[in-house]
Scaffold this motif. Structure first.
Motif, PDB file in Angstrom:
ATOM      1  N   PRO A 169     -36.219 104.806 -20.944  1.00 21.56           N
ATOM      2  CA  PRO A 169     -35.348 105.579 -21.845  1.00 21.56           C
ATOM      3  C   PRO A 169     -33.936 105.013 -21.883  1.00 21.56           C
ATOM      4  O   PRO A 169     -33.407 104.550 -20.866  1.00 21.56           O
ATOM      5  CB  PRO A 169     -35.366 106.985 -21.232  1.00 21.56           C
ATOM      6  N   THR A 170     -33.326 105.050 -23.069  1.00 23.53           N
ATOM      7  CA  THR A 170     -31.954 104.578 -23.243  1.00 23.53           C
ATOM      8  C   THR A 170     -31.042 105.765 -23.479  1.00 23.53           C
ATOM      9  O   THR A 170     -31.329 106.625 -24.317  1.00 23.53           O
ATOM     10  CB  THR A 170     -31.853 103.607 -24.437  1.00 23.53           C
ATOM     11  N   ILE A 171     -29.949 105.807 -22.730  1.00 23.84           N
ATOM     12  CA  ILE A 171     -28.972 106.889 -22.856  1.00 23.84           C
ATOM     13  C   ILE A 171     -27.636 106.285 -23.273  1.00 23.84           C
ATOM     14  O   ILE A 171     -27.171 105.319 -22.660  1.00 23.84           O
ATOM     15  CB  ILE A 171     -28.776 107.643 -21.521  1.00 23.84           C
ATOM     16  N   LEU A 172     -27.033 106.837 -24.313  1.00 23.07           N
ATOM     17  CA  LEU A 172     -25.710 106.396 -24.743  1.00 23.07           C
ATOM     18  C   LEU A 172     -24.654 107.303 -24.127  1.00 23.07           C
ATOM     19  O   LEU A 172     -24.703 108.525 -24.280  1.00 23.07           O
ATOM     20  CB  LEU A 172     -25.605 106.430 -26.268  1.00 23.07           C
ATOM     21  N   VAL A 173     -23.699 106.701 -23.434  1.00 30.23           N
ATOM     22  CA  VAL A 173     -22.566 107.429 -22.865  1.00 30.23           C
ATOM     23  C   VAL A 173     -21.327 107.027 -23.655  1.00 30.23           C
ATOM     24  O   VAL A 173     -20.845 105.893 -23.555  1.00 30.23           O
ATOM     25  CB  VAL A 173     -22.381 107.092 -21.370  1.00 30.23           C
ATOM     26  N   ALA A 174     -20.820 107.950 -24.463  1.00 29.00           N
ATOM     27  CA  ALA A 174     -19.680 107.663 -25.346  1.00 29.00           C
ATOM     28  C   ALA A 174     -18.459 108.452 -24.894  1.00 29.00           C
ATOM     29  O   ALA A 174     -18.370 109.664 -25.095  1.00 29.00           O
ATOM     30  CB  ALA A 174     -20.036 108.001 -26.790  1.00 29.00           C
ATOM     31  N   ASP A 175     -17.519 107.756 -24.278  1.00 30.07           N
ATOM     32  CA  ASP A 175     -16.284 108.372 -23.775  1.00 30.07           C
ATOM     33  C   ASP A 175     -15.270 107.251 -23.618  1.00 30.07           C
ATOM     34  O   ASP A 175     -15.625 106.142 -23.226  1.00 30.07           O
ATOM     35  CB  ASP A 175     -16.539 109.057 -22.433  1.00 30.07           C
ATOM     36  N   ASP A 176     -13.997 107.538 -23.922  1.00 28.06           N
ATOM     37  CA  ASP A 176     -13.011 106.468 -23.866  1.00 28.06           C
ATOM     38  C   ASP A 176     -12.408 106.263 -22.488  1.00 28.06           C
ATOM     39  O   ASP A 176     -11.581 105.366 -22.308  1.00 28.06           O
ATOM     40  CB  ASP A 176     -11.902 106.701 -24.899  1.00 28.06           C
ATOM     41  N   ILE A 234     -28.605 102.511 -19.556  1.00 29.01           N
ATOM     42  CA  ILE A 234     -27.394 103.184 -19.998  1.00 29.01           C
ATOM     43  C   ILE A 234     -26.550 102.240 -20.851  1.00 29.01           C
ATOM     44  O   ILE A 234     -26.246 101.116 -20.442  1.00 29.01           O
ATOM     45  CB  ILE A 234     -26.577 103.690 -18.799  1.00 29.01           C
ATOM     46  N   VAL A 235     -26.202 102.712 -22.039  1.00 22.08           N
ATOM     47  CA  VAL A 235     -25.332 101.969 -22.949  1.00 22.08           C
ATOM     48  C   VAL A 235     -24.024 102.739 -23.048  1.00 22.08           C
ATOM     49  O   VAL A 235     -24.032 103.960 -23.257  1.00 22.08           O
ATOM     50  CB  VAL A 235     -25.971 101.825 -24.343  1.00 22.08           C
ATOM     51  N   GLU A 236     -22.895 102.053 -22.906  1.00 26.78           N
ATOM     52  CA  GLU A 236     -21.589 102.712 -22.935  1.00 26.78           C
ATOM     53  C   GLU A 236     -20.822 102.369 -24.204  1.00 26.78           C
ATOM     54  O   GLU A 236     -20.966 101.273 -24.756  1.00 26.78           O
ATOM     55  CB  GLU A 236     -20.769 102.316 -21.706  1.00 26.78           C
ATOM     56  N   ALA A 237     -20.012 103.320 -24.649  1.00 24.99           N
ATOM     57  CA  ALA A 237     -19.150 103.105 -25.811  1.00 24.99           C
ATOM     58  C   ALA A 237     -17.836 103.825 -25.567  1.00 24.99           C
ATOM     59  O   ALA A 237     -17.829 104.979 -25.144  1.00 24.99           O
ATOM     60  CB  ALA A 237     -19.814 103.626 -27.081  1.00 24.99           C
ATOM     61  N   GLY A 238     -16.724 103.133 -25.868  1.00 25.22           N
ATOM     62  CA  GLY A 238     -15.414 103.717 -25.643  1.00 25.22           C
ATOM     63  C   GLY A 238     -14.720 104.195 -26.897  1.00 25.22           C
ATOM     64  O   GLY A 238     -13.582 104.650 -26.845  1.00 25.22           O
ATOM     65  N   SER A 239     -15.401 104.080 -28.037  1.00 18.27           N
ATOM     66  CA  SER A 239     -14.839 104.549 -29.305  1.00 18.27           C
ATOM     67  C   SER A 239     -15.982 105.033 -30.183  1.00 18.27           C
ATOM     68  O   SER A 239     -17.160 104.725 -29.934  1.00 18.27           O
ATOM     69  CB  SER A 239     -14.078 103.430 -30.016  1.00 18.27           C
ATOM     70  N   ARG A 245     -22.348 101.941 -33.651  1.00 18.99           N
ATOM     71  CA  ARG A 245     -23.054 100.652 -33.578  1.00 18.99           C
ATOM     72  C   ARG A 245     -24.133 100.681 -32.505  1.00 18.99           C
ATOM     73  O   ARG A 245     -25.221 100.134 -32.690  1.00 18.99           O
ATOM     74  CB  ARG A 245     -22.061  99.525 -33.303  1.00 18.99           C
ATOM     75  N   ALA A 246     -23.831 101.333 -31.379  1.00 20.25           N
ATOM     76  CA  ALA A 246     -24.815 101.414 -30.303  1.00 20.25           C
ATOM     77  C   ALA A 246     -26.054 102.190 -30.744  1.00 20.25           C
ATOM     78  O   ALA A 246     -27.184 101.827 -30.416  1.00 20.25           O
ATOM     79  CB  ALA A 246     -24.194 102.065 -29.067  1.00 20.25           C
ATOM     80  N   VAL A 247     -25.829 103.283 -31.500  1.00 16.64           N
ATOM     81  CA  VAL A 247     -26.949 104.069 -32.007  1.00 16.64           C
ATOM     82  C   VAL A 247     -27.815 103.226 -32.929  1.00 16.64           C
ATOM     83  O   VAL A 247     -29.053 103.249 -32.864  1.00 16.64           O
ATOM     84  CB  VAL A 247     -26.441 105.327 -32.744  1.00 16.64           C
ATOM     85  N   PRO A 266     -13.105 104.939 -18.849  1.00 18.51           N
ATOM     86  CA  PRO A 266     -14.105 104.194 -18.070  1.00 18.51           C
ATOM     87  C   PRO A 266     -14.581 104.924 -16.819  1.00 18.51           C
ATOM     88  O   PRO A 266     -15.769 104.909 -16.505  1.00 18.51           O
ATOM     89  CB  PRO A 266     -13.372 102.895 -17.709  1.00 18.51           C
ATOM     90  N   LEU A 267     -13.671 105.571 -16.115  1.00 22.12           N
ATOM     91  CA  LEU A 267     -14.065 106.257 -14.884  1.00 22.12           C
ATOM     92  C   LEU A 267     -14.993 107.422 -15.179  1.00 22.12           C
ATOM     93  O   LEU A 267     -15.946 107.676 -14.437  1.00 22.12           O
ATOM     94  CB  LEU A 267     -12.829 106.742 -14.116  1.00 22.12           C
ATOM     95  N   PHE A 268     -14.724 108.131 -16.279  1.00 22.32           N
ATOM     96  CA  PHE A 268     -15.606 109.250 -16.602  1.00 22.32           C
ATOM     97  C   PHE A 268     -16.946 108.746 -17.117  1.00 22.32           C
ATOM     98  O   PHE A 268     -17.972 109.372 -16.864  1.00 22.32           O
ATOM     99  CB  PHE A 268     -14.956 110.189 -17.618  1.00 22.32           C
ATOM    100  N   ARG A 269     -16.948 107.607 -17.818  1.00 22.43           N
ATOM    101  CA  ARG A 269     -18.231 107.018 -18.209  1.00 22.43           C
ATOM    102  C   ARG A 269     -19.053 106.686 -16.977  1.00 22.43           C
ATOM    103  O   ARG A 269     -20.270 106.885 -16.958  1.00 22.43           O
ATOM    104  CB  ARG A 269     -18.012 105.752 -19.053  1.00 22.43           C
ATOM    105  N   GLN A 270     -18.385 106.176 -15.937  1.00 22.65           N
ATOM    106  CA  GLN A 270     -19.094 105.881 -14.693  1.00 22.65           C
ATOM    107  C   GLN A 270     -19.676 107.147 -14.073  1.00 22.65           C
ATOM    108  O   GLN A 270     -20.806 107.143 -13.568  1.00 22.65           O
ATOM    109  CB  GLN A 270     -18.159 105.188 -13.699  1.00 22.65           C
TER     110      GLN A 270
END
Length: 206
Positions: free
Chosen positions: A3-10, A31-36, A42-44, A12-16
């Protein structure tokens, strides 16, 4: 399939921290991360097999609840769990209007975030302690990604020619989408469409 989970938050520490919560629930998750918001969209599009989106309301490109609306339009079958510092009582009913399945505060204990993630992955949907989504919100939530972007362009005061340039499509195509937006929202003109969307928190910055 992993399963792929997108974590979208600007932040970095909270994304972690969110990534850690995800691995506690799904140790084998990708886990795929996005900061904007743009990177999240784009990740979706690139992921294709997303199981869950963890979304902050406040990040570059996101204003009001447009992040929830845009990502839900891009992937309506993927559950969105909002993880935000916004007041839950005020925000949860709004994010639910646009397709989010749940809301958890950033100040919640890690165990509570993990429980919310597990519930979202299992198909659970938290119920706001408010009235159900109204008709106009459901209509906005039913817009396609391009229709929603055209509406956001209208909210920003952009002309059809400018929206066409922004989206990389023909001006005539913008007009077709605008007609569809007016029909879906059951309004008579661009101004009424903007008023309806703005009342639901779909503000944009100039």
């Amino acid at each position: 399939m992993t399963p792929t989970i997108l974590v979208a938050d600007d932040h970095p520490l909270f994304r972690q921290a969110l990534a850690l919560a995800v691995t506690q629930v799904l140790p084998d998750a990708r886990i795929v991360e996005a900061g904007s918001l743009d990177r999240a969209v784009r990740a979706v599009r690139d992921a294709g097999d997303l199981a869950l989106i963890l979304l902050d309301l406040n990040m570059p490109g996101a204003v009001g609840y447009n992040g929830v609306a845009l990502l839900h339009a891009e992937a309506p079958a993927v559950p969105i769990l909002v993880v935000s510092g916004a007041d839950r009582a005020a925000a949860f009913a709004q994010v639910a209007r646009f397709g989010a399945v749940g809301f958890v505060g950033k100040d919640a204990p890690l165990e509570a975030i993990e429980a919310a993630i597990a519930a979202a992955l299992s198909g659970g949907r938290m119920t706001p302690d408010t009235d159900p989504p109204d008709d106009i919100a459901a209509r906005v939530a039913a817009l396609t990604p391009t229709q929603l972007r055209v509406l956001l362009g209208v909210l920003a005061g952009r002309l059809n020619k400018q929206i066409a340039h922004d989206l990389g499509i023909a001006e005539a195509t913008v007009k077709v989408h605008m007609t569809a937006v007016l029909r879906k929202l059951d309004v008579g003109n661009r101004t009424q469409a903007a008023v309806a969307a703005r009342a639901l928190g779909l503000e944009v910055t100039g």
